[in-house]
Design an enzyme around this catalytic site. Structure first.
Site, PDB file in Angstrom:
ATOM      1  CG  LEU A 615      -1.666   1.272   1.525  1.00 48.18           C
ATOM      2  CD1 LEU A 615      -2.621   1.602   0.391  1.00 48.18           C
ATOM      3  CD2 LEU A 615      -2.406   1.184   2.858  1.00 48.18           C
ATOM      4  CG  ASP A 616       3.088   4.529   2.512  1.00 53.11           C
ATOM      5  OD1 ASP A 616       4.056   4.723   1.770  1.00 53.11           O
ATOM      6  OD2 ASP A 616       2.876   5.167   3.554  1.00 53.11           O
ATOM      7  N   PRO A 617       4.969   1.715   0.704  1.00 55.60           N
ATOM      8  CG  PRO A 617       7.068   1.154  -0.162  1.00 55.60           C
ATOM      9  CD  PRO A 617       6.275   1.163   1.112  1.00 55.60           C
ATOM     10  NE  ARG A 735       6.198   8.179  -1.193  1.00 58.48           N
ATOM     11  CZ  ARG A 735       6.405   7.235  -0.283  1.00 58.48           C
ATOM     12  NH1 ARG A 735       7.355   7.382   0.629  1.00 58.48           N
ATOM     13  NH2 ARG A 735       5.674   6.148  -0.261  1.00 58.48           N
TER      14      ARG A 735
END
Length: 801
Positions: A615-617, A735
């Site tokens: 998902l993240d990253p 981010r």
């Protein structure tokens, strides 16, 4: 001996029988039969009663029929002289006694049978027998379930199973050691059936013990350790044999010490009880009553605490299907890896053993039971096999004693090697129950048969159905009949490294494609097994990437894709092997410098090493690149880029101080809170030093989606993505991570209290724990400590807990 009151007792039971049958007769001749053992092995020479027991029954007015057999250890003449009638036809008998299972064609309808049926665990090989018993309205009483109030078996061949099994495994150890290059005193011990009686066998054991005491065991073997699982009749019999060696008993916790430092002029033994290897999940004491009622709350640590220091394991415990195994397949693979070998001085011609574990004697002969890899029983004529854990958890049988693996002996009729003594012992326990059993009428409803609890609880089937106590067999047999799909036969084979929180959803997704088979490789064997049990085309493998490098090579070569859910630091080592074997690899982690260095090697190998696809990253990257492409296609340029992302629990489940649920490593998630961060704001680099990320000035109140009440903080180094994303015109690039409001305040408290700290603790260096990041008080083997005491220690309020 038959008690003086037994005839009155028998008459009382007969009276009950007459009442239930509504017969006008007040006196009846009781007839019972002893069948010929014609199931399976040619070696079965036992009987449920010896001639003396039969004589007592005949004298009390019971007619005893005995089927003819020249194989039986006690002769037909012996029984005939005791007053029995030797005849083939058993139809006159209402009660028929045997030892082993009855061939289905020989079952007689509407009779009561007492046998070892081997059906109570839904053993698939005996389900046709159980179906025939139900169909023929037979009342089945299983000796295995005749127990006292404490659950202890009161009718068993166990003692002589233990005696014969121990003699056999000593014989096998002698042969195995010889194949490995060592002459030992055990070589002069023969198999149990070669002796006329147990006395002759124990004399051979005593002779071997004398040679051991003289120091004639090869020194390079190291001290031998024998581990007895259980303390019932089986292990008591086995321990009777080993006491004829120069044996010293130790507690299970001391086994490692004697295995490493013991005297080779003696052997060492330990008896393992449930409390020694069964621990409560999540901590807490072992409570027998709770374990019996809820075994799922417990797990076995036998493979971790005891097995690595065992030369020979003797299994004598009864295992229920819902209880934890003490040796799963992955455990055995670890024990045979060579990491547990006794490091003794060696020289040419005097080698060390390949691994400490030499032999396993599974006297319970319970295929797929507490020792998972033993899926077949051996036989008296072929008592041993070598189990090679590298053969994909399959039994590798050999008539030789050389080669890789552990020697196993799992004969399902051990006591018949000493048939007369075994018959005497069993009949001595069982004959006092016969008056009650003679009252049984299979045509009468079981519910009104008025058996004692001891006998009633042993009735498996009656009146054309399973009794209520054993109805579980129906559902259990459905489960045991499931056949898993072999990984090797699948079209696509995926190796999943790790079995943590993310593995469940990963497997669930992969299993939607029926052509995919997954091998779950994990250092946590229980997690892997639980995960693999959810789908038929998954299989568990015990694997530690730090200690089993060769095994990792084999695993990677056998699969088409490697998915690594391991901590970040392990990815480069796995990736190097994927490059070596030209196997594609996927991770969700950030690209580390070590991974980036493999770029050209991966290109040369024509494989993909795909990172940052979570998902993240991951998803955030894809959405960002999609936006950038659209802007550039329309002739625009990116001047500012902010990306906020986070995996959040549903609002109704955010009811804890962090407002968060961990679906990945809690240690990694909390560790990221004390790292540094960097981002670009209006053309200026902003740097946040370690430990300051959760400071209020670095936490931003998020105004989009106001109903969710969100906050965010910068995530790692955002400036590196200016070039990765191809947005050199951007003057702002950040981010960040999203959390519900309140997370950062609570996390700040954790950091300030010292509960989250990535720095090496000074006490860890003193203890030599250089690779750990947790306080030594929390290490396994550390002192008992409460959270309050640990907190006070961290705050310096006192020096010792």
């Amino acid at each position: 001996m038959w008690r003086a009151t037994s005839i009155k007792q028998a008459t009382k039971y007969v009276g009950r029988h007459v009442t239930y049958c509504n017969t006008a007769r007040t006196k009846t001749t009781r007839v019972m039969g002893i069948r010929r053992e014609d199931y399976g092995s040619q070696w079965e020479r036992r009987a449920p009663l010896n001639p003396l027991h039969v004589k007592e029954l005949v004298e009390s007015g019971v007619k005893v029929l005995v089927q003819p057999s020249n194989r039986r250890a006690y002769t037909m003449q012996d029984y005939q002289e005791a007053g029995a009638v030797i005849q083939e036809d058993m139809s006159e008998a209402s009660l028929i006694l045997g030892v082993k299972q009855v061939p289905i064609p020989h079952l007689m309808p509407n009779k009561t049978y007492c046998i070892f049926s081997h059906t109570i665990k839904a053993q698939k090989e005996n389900m046709p027998l159980l179906d025939a018993i139900i169909e023929k309205n037979i009342r089945l009483i299983d000796y295995e379930k005749i127990v006292d109030e404490s659950g202890k078996r009161v009718v068993a061949f166990g003692k002589f199973a233990g005696i014969a099994g121990m003699i056999n495994i000593l014989h096998g150890i002698g042969l195995r050691l010889l194949a490995l290059g060592h002459h030992s005193p055990f070589i002069h011990i023969a198999a149990a059936h070669n002796y006329r009686n147990s006395g002759m066998a124990t004399q051979a054991v005593r002779d071997a013990g004398y040679e051991i005491a003289l120091g004639l065991m090869p020194k390079s073997i190291g001290p031998l350790t024998f581990v007895f699982m259980g303390s019932g009749n089986v292990c008591q019999g086995a321990e009777e044999v080993i006491r004829h060696l120069p044996v010293t008993y130790v507690e299970p916790k001391d086994l490692r010490k004697v295995a490493e430092q013991g005297d080779t002029r003696k052997v060492y033994a330990t008896t393992v009880h449930r409390k020694d290897h069964i621990v409560r999940r999540g901590g807490g004491p072992f409570v027998r009553e709770e374990y019996d009622a809820h075994p799922e709350l417990y797990r076995s640590v036998f493979s971790e605490k005891i097995a690595p220091w065992s030369s020979c394991i003797v299994n004598g415990i009864f295992w229920n299907t819902n209880h934890p195994r003490f040796l799963a397949n992955m455990d055995t693979k670890m024990l045979l890896s060579g990491d547990t070998v006794a490091k003794m001085p060696e020289m040419p011609g005097c080698p060390n053993l390949p691994h400490r574990l030499i032999a396993i004697c599974d006297i319970t002969a319970d295929p797929g039971g507490s020792i998972e890899f033993i899926t077949d029983c051996s036989s008296i004529e072929s008592p041993f096999c070598l189990y090679d854990a590298d053969h994909k958890h399959e039994i590798f049988k050999s008539l030789r004693f050389s080669g890789d693996g552990v020697l196993t002996c799992s004969i399902d009729n051990m006591p018949t090697q000493l048939p007369r003594e075994a018959t005497d012992f069993f009949g001595g326990q069982f004959h006092s129950f016969i008056p009650e059993l003679l009252t049984s009428d299979a045509s009468v409803p079981f519910e009104i048969s008025n058996f004692s609890k001891t006998i009633g609880d042993a009735v498996i089937a009656s009146n054309g159905k399973l009794t209520s106590k054993y109805e579980y067999i129906s559902s259990l047999r459905d489960k045991t009949m499931e056949i898993p799909v072999s990984v090797s036969a699948a079209k696509h084979k995926v190796l999943l490294l790790g079995s943590g929180n993310m593995a469940l959803s990963t497997c669930d997704y992969l299993m939607k494609d029926g052509s995919v088979a997954v091998t779950v490789a994990s250092a946590d064997k229980e997690e892997a097994e639980v995960l693999a049990d959810r789908w038929e085309n998954t299989s568990p493998v015990y694997h530690n990437v730090e200690t089993h490098e060769d095994q990792l090579d084999k695993l990677i070569k056998e699969h088409d894709l490697v998915m690594s859910l391991l901590p970040l630091r392990f990815h480069p080592a796995v990736a190097k092997k994927c490059v070596q074997h030209k196997v594609n690899m996927v991770t969700t982690s950030y690209v580390s410098p070590q991974m980036r260095a493999l770029q050209q090697a991966a290109v040369d190998a024509n494989i993909c090493l795909v990172n940052e696809v979570g998902l993240d990253p991951g998803i955030d990257h894809m959405l960002a690149m999609e936006s950038f492409s659209q802007i550039k296609e329309e002739g625009g340029k990116v001047t500012s880029f902010e990306s906020w992302c986070g995996g959040l629990p549903a609002p109704e489940f955010s009811d804890n101080p962090l407002r968060y649920k961990f679906n990945w490593s809690p240690a990694a998630a909390l560790g990221s809170l004390v790292r540094d961060a960097k981002y670009l704001m209006d053309g200026e680099e902003v740097y946040i030093p370690p430990g300051m990320l959760m400071d209020a000035k670095n936490v931003k109140n998020m105004k989009f989606l106001p109903g969710f009440n969100l906050e965010g903080y910068p995530n790692r180094d955002s400036t590196s993505y200016v070039f990765s994303y191809g947005i050199p015109t951007a003057h702002t690039v950040i981010r960040g991570t999203l959390r519900y409001k309140g997370f950062c305040n609570a996390a700040t408290g954790f950091v300030q209290a010292g509960l989250v700290d990535e720095r090496q603790h000074p006490m860890l260096n003193q203890a030599g724990l250089v690779d750990e990041r947790q306080h030594p008080m929390l290490n396994e083997g550390g002192p008992d400590v409460t959270w309050v005491s640990l907190y006070m220690l961290l705050q310096g309020l006192f020096k010792q807990v």
